[in-house]
Write a protein that holds these residues in place. Sequence first.
Motif, PDB file in Angstrom:
ATOM      1  N   SER A 176      57.859 -42.523  23.308  1.00 59.67           N
ATOM      2  CA  SER A 176      56.467 -42.654  22.848  1.00 59.67           C
ATOM      3  C   SER A 176      55.975 -44.087  23.048  1.00 59.67           C
ATOM      4  N   PRO A 177      55.302 -44.355  24.155  1.00 56.81           N
ATOM      5  CA  PRO A 177      54.828 -45.708  24.429  1.00 56.81           C
ATOM      6  C   PRO A 177      53.513 -46.038  23.724  1.00 56.81           C
ATOM      7  N   CYS A 178      53.460 -45.748  22.433  1.00 61.58           N
ATOM      8  CA  CYS A 178      52.251 -46.000  21.646  1.00 61.58           C
ATOM      9  C   CYS A 178      52.484 -47.224  20.779  1.00 61.58           C
ATOM     10  N   TYR A 179      51.658 -48.248  20.958  1.00 58.65           N
ATOM     11  CA  TYR A 179      51.886 -49.453  20.170  1.00 58.65           C
ATOM     12  C   TYR A 179      51.510 -49.213  18.712  1.00 58.65           C
ATOM     13  N   GLY A 180      52.150 -49.977  17.844  1.00 58.96           N
ATOM     14  CA  GLY A 180      51.897 -49.817  16.420  1.00 58.96           C
ATOM     15  C   GLY A 180      52.954 -50.522  15.601  1.00 58.96           C
ATOM     16  N   PRO A 181      53.022 -50.260  14.311  1.00 57.51           N
ATOM     17  CA  PRO A 181      53.970 -50.948  13.427  1.00 57.51           C
ATOM     18  C   PRO A 181      55.413 -50.624  13.803  1.00 57.51           C
ATOM     19  N   ARG A 182      56.246 -51.640  13.800  1.00 64.86           N
ATOM     20  CA  ARG A 182      57.674 -51.472  14.056  1.00 64.86           C
ATOM     21  C   ARG A 182      58.531 -52.048  12.930  1.00 64.86           C
ATOM     22  N   LEU A 183      57.980 -52.953  12.143  1.00 65.24           N
ATOM     23  CA  LEU A 183      58.645 -53.458  10.950  1.00 65.24           C
ATOM     24  C   LEU A 183      57.875 -52.941   9.744  1.00 65.24           C
ATOM     25  N   LEU A 184      58.512 -52.071   8.970  1.00 65.70           N
ATOM     26  CA  LEU A 184      57.873 -51.467   7.812  1.00 65.70           C
ATOM     27  C   LEU A 184      58.316 -52.214   6.567  1.00 65.70           C
ATOM     28  N   MET A 185      57.374 -52.588   5.723  1.00 62.47           N
ATOM     29  CA  MET A 185      57.686 -53.418   4.564  1.00 62.47           C
ATOM     30  C   MET A 185      57.026 -52.875   3.308  1.00 62.47           C
ATOM     31  N   ALA A 186      57.705 -53.042   2.184  1.00 60.62           N
ATOM     32  CA  ALA A 186      57.141 -52.666   0.904  1.00 60.62           C
ATOM     33  C   ALA A 186      56.006 -53.603   0.537  1.00 60.62           C
ATOM     34  N   GLN A 187      55.116 -53.136  -0.302  1.00 58.14           N
ATOM     35  CA  GLN A 187      54.029 -53.989  -0.781  1.00 58.14           C
ATOM     36  C   GLN A 187      54.612 -55.216  -1.478  1.00 58.14           C
ATOM     37  N   GLY A 188      54.009 -56.355  -1.185  1.00 59.11           N
ATOM     38  CA  GLY A 188      54.467 -57.601  -1.774  1.00 59.11           C
ATOM     39  C   GLY A 188      55.519 -58.320  -0.976  1.00 59.11           C
ATOM     40  N   VAL A 189      56.054 -57.671   0.070  1.00 62.59           N
ATOM     41  CA  VAL A 189      57.032 -58.314   0.941  1.00 62.59           C
ATOM     42  C   VAL A 189      56.292 -58.950   2.107  1.00 62.59           C
ATOM     43  N   ALA A 190      56.522 -60.219   2.354  1.00 62.00           N
ATOM     44  CA  ALA A 190      55.853 -60.952   3.428  1.00 62.00           C
ATOM     45  C   ALA A 190      56.757 -61.016   4.656  1.00 62.00           C
ATOM     46  N   MET A 191      56.165 -60.785   5.827  1.00 67.03           N
ATOM     47  CA  MET A 191      56.928 -60.823   7.059  1.00 67.03           C
ATOM     48  C   MET A 191      57.643 -62.161   7.233  1.00 67.03           C
ATOM     49  N   ALA A 192      56.957 -63.236   6.891  1.00 66.07           N
ATOM     50  CA  ALA A 192      57.541 -64.563   7.070  1.00 66.07           C
ATOM     51  C   ALA A 192      58.798 -64.760   6.229  1.00 66.07           C
ATOM     52  N   ASP A 193      58.921 -64.009   5.135  1.00 69.80           N
ATOM     53  CA  ASP A 193      60.059 -64.173   4.241  1.00 69.80           C
ATOM     54  C   ASP A 193      61.305 -63.447   4.722  1.00 69.80           C
ATOM     55  N   ILE A 194      61.135 -62.419   5.551  1.00 68.34           N
ATOM     56  CA  ILE A 194      62.301 -61.628   5.946  1.00 68.34           C
ATOM     57  C   ILE A 194      62.598 -61.656   7.442  1.00 68.34           C
ATOM     58  N   LEU A 195      61.609 -61.982   8.286  1.00 66.27           N
ATOM     59  CA  LEU A 195      61.828 -61.887   9.728  1.00 66.27           C
ATOM     60  C   LEU A 195      62.896 -62.852  10.237  1.00 66.27           C
ATOM     61  N   PRO A 196      62.977 -64.104   9.758  1.00 66.20           N
ATOM     62  CA  PRO A 196      64.065 -64.975  10.238  1.00 66.20           C
ATOM     63  C   PRO A 196      65.447 -64.385   9.957  1.00 66.20           C
ATOM     64  N   GLN A 197      65.623 -63.787   8.770  1.00 66.50           N
ATOM     65  CA  GLN A 197      66.915 -63.183   8.450  1.00 66.50           C
ATOM     66  C   GLN A 197      67.187 -61.952   9.306  1.00 66.50           C
ATOM     67  N   ILE A 198      66.129 -61.169   9.596  1.00 67.62           N
ATOM     68  CA  ILE A 198      66.292 -59.995  10.456  1.00 67.62           C
ATOM     69  C   ILE A 198      66.699 -60.420  11.860  1.00 67.62           C
TER      70      ILE A 198
END
Length: 383
Positions: free
Chosen positions: A105-127
């Motif tokens: 499925s070459p449809c662009y969209g969300p690939r990192l799903l996060m709970a409310q209150g979780v910031a991408m900047a806080d978890i992406l380096p660890q991921i």
Amino acid sequence: MQIRFTSSILSLEPAAWNALCPADYPFIRHEFLAALELSGCTTGQSGWQPYHLLVEAAGQLIAVMPGYIKHHSYGEYVFDWAWADAYRRHGLDYYPKWICAIPFSPCYGPRLLMAQGVAMADILPQISAALGRESLAQGWSGWHCLFPDKTLSDCLHQQGALQRLGCQFHWENRGYRDFADFAASMNSRKRKNILKERRQVSEQGFTFVVKTGRQLEPEDWQTFYALYRTTYLKRSGHKGYLSADFFQLLGATMGDQLVMICAVKADDPAQAIIAASLFVRDSQCLYGRYWGCFEEYQFLHFETCYYQGIDYAIAQQLARFDGGAQGEHKIPRGFAPRFTYSNHWVAEPGFRAAIAQFLQQEAAGITQYAAEAATLLPFKQAD
């Protein structure tokens, strides 16, 4: 915070996974990914071994990335066969690799799903760090993220995953009242060509039936799979990536987000389906996914896959119609070039540098290609 992997989405509660899904984007939902797995489309045997990344805190799931260990590059639509061949010629293994992607499925969209209150900047380096460690531990050549939204792609690029530019063609709804209103926005010659194509389909005796949700019966899925398989066999010599069970499961769990447009002969009392196109939708976009036909007729493909899709999108007041990957034939039919993105981290330093240079050169070519494609759109000059 703990990061781990699971070899099956079935090990997770659907409600826990779906609670992280943004809005109603369909391809990331537990139902869609589970249907692929349950039907045998994504297994180690198929070269799509599920290996989803999970982020947990205090025993709660706070983020996920759908992932697969790949033993080939089929069904990805971001083409890296040349990279794999270069690895082979240098005595290295490009496979296995890990990808965050929606299979087939070459449809662009969300690939990192996060709970409310979780910031991408806080978890992406660890991921990113965890994926690097896992790549080395598992012997992967690297990891990749295909068709993310631009925000995630930019952030992954900042974490060291090379960014690759791509181009697709999407239709956008400018508040059209109906198809005639859409056609009126085109220059005379292109408008006449499209109306001629539609007229010829009608003159061949075709009419169209739109089925959604509970209107889709098990026999509709049997017919559609036969159409899909027949077309794949004619086009590529194999039966396609997806199974009959996948379509049945999808119909049972996601019927309200599915649209099947069927071509039948108006004078056929049995209303036997000759061709059909399957779309997936959310509140904003129609996604053209799969198509098949038992017999070839002039312009039937364009009508069933594109013009009927535009009709539906206008009637439902959807903002966008994503007709799938590639396809310059979409340009004169009003589908405009749109950039897509992917990200790539490879463990081998020498190849990392070579791929980075290639992607820089490729991006310049893609940018020029999109600009030239935009000049070929059929709309009046004022647009």
